[in-house]
Scaffold this motif. Sequence first.
Motif, short mmCIF file in Angstrom:
data_model
loop_
_atom_site.label_atom_id
_atom_site.label_comp_id
_atom_site.label_asym_id
_atom_site.label_seq_id
_atom_site.Cartn_x
_atom_site.Cartn_y
_atom_site.Cartn_z
N TYR A 60 0.95 -1.24 -0.05
CA TYR A 60 0.06 0.10 -0.01
C TYR A 60 0.79 1.23 -0.09
O TYR A 60 0.60 2.37 -0.76
N THR A 111 -4.83 0.76 -3.86
CA THR A 111 -5.54 1.26 -2.63
C THR A 111 -6.81 0.18 -2.49
O THR A 111 -7.15 -0.56 -3.43
N SER A 112 -7.48 0.21 -1.59
CA SER A 112 -8.58 -0.83 -1.30
C SER A 112 -9.90 -0.62 -1.95
O SER A 112 -10.39 -1.47 -1.99
N ARG A 113 -10.29 0.92 -2.40
CA ARG A 113 -11.35 1.05 -2.80
C ARG A 113 -12.54 0.66 -1.91
O ARG A 113 -13.62 0.26 -2.41
P1 FAD Z 1 -7.82 3.85 0.68
O1 FAD Z 1 -6.52 4.54 0.25
O2 FAD Z 1 -7.79 2.38 0.58
O3 FAD Z 1 -7.94 4.08 2.34
C1 FAD Z 1 -8.83 3.25 3.00
C2 FAD Z 1 -10.04 4.07 3.67
O4 FAD Z 1 -9.47 5.03 4.37
C3 FAD Z 1 -10.89 4.86 2.64
O5 FAD Z 1 -11.86 3.86 1.99
C4 FAD Z 1 -11.65 5.91 3.40
O6 FAD Z 1 -12.54 5.66 3.85
C5 FAD Z 1 -10.25 6.27 4.22
N1 FAD Z 1 -9.62 7.49 3.65
C6 FAD Z 1 -8.68 7.44 2.91
N2 FAD Z 1 -8.13 8.57 2.72
C7 FAD Z 1 -8.88 9.53 3.32
C8 FAD Z 1 -9.02 10.99 3.44
N3 FAD Z 1 -8.18 11.58 2.80
N4 FAD Z 1 -10.13 11.33 4.08
C9 FAD Z 1 -11.00 10.69 4.64
N5 FAD Z 1 -10.91 9.37 4.59
C10 FAD Z 1 -9.89 8.69 3.95
N6 FAD Z 1 -13.20 10.07 0.83
C11 FAD Z 1 -14.62 9.75 1.24
O7 FAD Z 1 -14.71 8.56 1.47
N7 FAD Z 1 -15.71 10.75 0.79
C12 FAD Z 1 -15.63 11.57 0.03
O8 FAD Z 1 -16.68 12.13 -0.19
C13 FAD Z 1 -14.46 12.26 -0.23
N8 FAD Z 1 -14.10 13.41 -0.92
C14 FAD Z 1 -12.93 13.74 -1.22
C15 FAD Z 1 -12.49 14.96 -1.57
C16 FAD Z 1 -11.45 15.50 -1.94
C17 FAD Z 1 -11.08 16.84 -2.52
C18 FAD Z 1 -10.30 14.70 -1.76
C19 FAD Z 1 -8.78 15.20 -2.03
C20 FAD Z 1 -10.24 13.48 -1.08
C21 FAD Z 1 -11.52 12.95 -0.79
N9 FAD Z 1 -11.78 11.91 0.07
C22 FAD Z 1 -13.10 11.38 0.29
C23 FAD Z 1 -10.75 11.01 0.38
C24 FAD Z 1 -10.06 9.80 -0.39
O9 FAD Z 1 -9.81 10.58 -1.67
C25 FAD Z 1 -11.06 8.84 -0.47
O10 FAD Z 1 -11.39 8.16 0.62
C26 FAD Z 1 -10.23 7.46 -1.15
O11 FAD Z 1 -9.56 7.85 -2.26
C27 FAD Z 1 -11.24 6.27 -1.26
O12 FAD Z 1 -10.22 5.24 -1.81
P2 FAD Z 1 -9.81 3.87 -1.01
O13 FAD Z 1 -11.08 3.39 -0.50
O14 FAD Z 1 -9.14 3.02 -2.15
O15 FAD Z 1 -8.93 4.47 -0.04
#
Ligand code: FAD
Length: 456
Positions: free
Chosen positions: A216, A228-230
């Motif tokens: 990761y 990433t995990s999505r």
């Molecule tokens: P992974 O990298 O696998 O992370 C695991 C989990 O951690 C995610 O599923 C999520 O629940 C949490 N997480 C990770 N990064 C963040 C972060 N920066 N802030 C809060 N939680 C996080 N995330 C949302 O869930 N909902 C949104 O509406 C949202 N809007 C965003 C808007 C902007 C402008 C930006 C820059 C980021 C935003 N994010 C949001 C945060 C992040 O981009 C996503 O959570 C992430 O891309 C989800 O993909 P993943 O599950 O593969 O994440």
Amino acid sequence: EPVLLWLRRDLRLSDQPALIAAAHEGPVVPVYVLDDETAQHRKMGGASRWWLHHSLKSLDAALREKGSRLILRRGKCEDELASVARSVGASRVHCIRHYEPWWRNAERAVAKELDLNCHDGNYLTPPGSITTGSGEPYKIYTPFWKALKDVMPPRDPYNRPQKIEAPEKWPASDNLVDWKLLPTKPNWAMGFDDWEPGEEGARKRIDSFLGEAAEYEGQRDLPGVEGTSRLSPHLHFGEISPTYVWHRTADAGGSVDVFLGELAWRDYAQNVILQYPEYASKNARDRFDDFEWRDFRSSAARDEFDAWKQGRTGYPIVDAGMRQLWATGWMHNRVRMIAASFLIKHLLIDWREGEKWFWDTLVDADYGSNACNWQWVAGTGIDSNMFGRIMAPLKQSEKFDAADYIREWVPELAELLDDAIHDPEAAGCRPDNYPEKLIGHKAARERALAANRKIR
Ligand code: FAD
């Protein structure tokens, strides 16, 4: 006497403390209320509705396997829950506590009508419970994360109830299809096929991620890699508990600390909206109230905003991200940062416009996480002021190796070589069907810094 289980963004049967409590007390009537009125302008966006449709369908099927079912109602939560309670002779309701301002209002309204029991369970620790030495809630992420790590793991995740007893008579329920949650425009959600909303889909995601979790840290910033995990939409809709995700990844071993830290961002965002309920509409740093954003009544600003939404800015990495968002309801985190920064600083468009667009188009649209991330990129938030840090999209694109990602989402550029694809205009090979840059990076940077100086 039956008890009601009020479901919102907690659409799962495992590790669901409200369900455990209800099942323990007697026959359970699980209810989901579609309440657009209480949420008002924060009602669920289009992509979230698509997700909700499938998630409710999956939850109902899982309940039916246990001899139960899901009751659907549309209207104000307090009215609908009271009506269901009357029809089955119930007075007690169990739910998982939510922190969005409209959900907190709804909880107060329901508690006036019925005996409402709120449980924690959608976050690693109950928002507001981790405080500084002087008992204040944290405003900054890093000390919050350190303090959170000290208390994790807080408890073993709950299990699935053995049995969910059905009431003697089921109350009336709406038909899910009548809610018309699915988009009506043809093709809109075609790219959503990769998702499997619901608890089982969430399980599959985490199982497949666990094999990659050790990679990761090295891969999470590369948009072209599925690193990433999505899990974000599954976590948002509560189809999997964050405590479960924490323990499974922590147990998997390896350097998963960075991943756990990201999971903590999600908790942190709830702590922020608990302190600042209007975080999605108000600059926390109020001198930004005087910032001269481009006037939205002018057609030039409107047209550029449309170009951003449609992925036609002339910046391939931004366009790829915006098109991925439209096609799949999700965008890679690194690209979310680049695209958000581009809207705010290159186009000088108010971050709240971007926040609203994401609210409508993300399947993981989350009030707290979306607002926190937008204010963080803008520099208007309670944490550090990042406005002066203008991201260079073209350099970011190269640094994070986005060539294949661009090829996937911007097919007009698919034939370009790696060294030209990040900035085809500068390389002199911009195809006719790909737009010119809306504004050059240097000019945009100077304009943004000048606007920022005015509010100092
Ligand atoms: P992974 O990298 O696998 O992370 C695991 C989990 O951690 C995610 O599923 C999520 O629940 C949490 N997480 C990770 N990064 C963040 C972060 N920066 N802030 C809060 N939680 C996080 N995330 C949302 O869930 N909902 C949104 O509406 C949202 N809007 C965003 C808007 C902007 C402008 C930006 C820059 C980021 C935003 N994010 C949001 C945060 C992040 O981009 C996503 O959570 C992430 O891309 C989800 O993909 P993943 O599950 O593969 O994440």
